[in-house]
Design an enzyme around this catalytic site. Sequence first.
Site, PDB file in Angstrom:
ATOM      1  N   PRO A  60       0.819  -1.206   0.000  1.00 42.88           N
ATOM      2  CA  PRO A  60       0.000   0.000   0.000  1.00 42.88           C
ATOM      3  C   PRO A  60       0.859   1.264   0.000  1.00 42.88           C
ATOM      4  CG  PRO A  60      -0.273  -1.229   2.051  1.00 42.88           C
ATOM      5  CD  PRO A  60       0.507  -2.069   1.129  1.00 42.88           C
ATOM      6  N   GLU A  61       0.556   2.141  -0.924  1.00 41.94           N
ATOM      7  CA  GLU A  61       1.196   3.454  -0.975  1.00 41.94           C
ATOM      8  C   GLU A  61       0.096   4.489  -0.772  1.00 41.94           C
ATOM      9  OE1 GLU A  61       3.705   3.735  -4.469  1.00 41.94           O
ATOM     10  OE2 GLU A  61       4.037   1.584  -4.478  1.00 41.94           O
TER      11      GLU A  61
END
Length: 265
Positions: free
Chosen positions: A2-3
């Site tokens: 996840p960014e």
Amino acid sequence: MPELPEVETVVRGLQGPLVGRTFTGVTVGWPRAIRPSPDHLRQRLPGRRVAALTRRAKFLVFHLEGGGALLIHLKMSGNLQVAPAGEAMPLHVHTVFDLDNGHQLRFQDTRKFGRVHLVDDPAEVTGRLGPEPLAPRFGPARFRALFERRRGRLKPLLLNQEFLAGVGNIYADEGCCRAGVDPRRLVETLTGAELDRLYRGLRAALRTGIMLRGASLDAVYRGGEFQNHFRVYGRTGEPCRKCRAPIRRVVLGGRSTHFCPNCQK
DNA sequence: CTAAAATCCTGGTGGC
DNA sequence: TGCCACCAGGATTTTA
């Protein structure tokens, strides 16, 4: 992985179920994930109500009524969901937060890299982070200014959270591709025009990611669609969507890096 | 200062 | 089919 866009997607999905709720208990199954300590969390969190839920870089920030905050970083494999307490517990849920409505916030994290922080001031955790690339006041001039007196390769700098917050491996590669800039470039050689293209490319990649509800990789995520729109990330050897040249992969700063050798100079 | 390597973890993969 | 070495990857820490 996840960014920024994936975390933003999680935050938006949790605001409805969590804002206004009060934590009633915590169960810790992986003590090393909890800062400063599991005892501190168990003693201090119950009874606290969620006043707001926001994102800073890749952190979820649960602002608590009366001050203080709970921060969660998903790192590689983390996910958060809300479910009734009676519902079957999925695998790899290492931290469970009980809520005052009979539901639970469940922190699932296969690879155990994720972290939970309970602090009086969120800045204790996020204080050294760079600017938010999508903030309304973060214009091209401020972006260009970040590069003053910086040296070295572009890619590792984009991944440096103290330089710019929230960009990870996927969006760094996709942003460079959209900008037509080779991620191996030395930043001291980038022209003003190239930095402007990088500013726009990075922001466009991040905004597209949010619009498509993030990328779903490793079968972890929530129905995001961005993985179907990658221009270079994970497409080693496949033809560039613009010029058909095979996408190249190199390692920079220990991270796999993908680019079109023809379109990105 | 930059940079590379090691570290933490586990599931998936490729080789045999 | 089974076993195993190996890799990815965010951020931090250590070493050059």
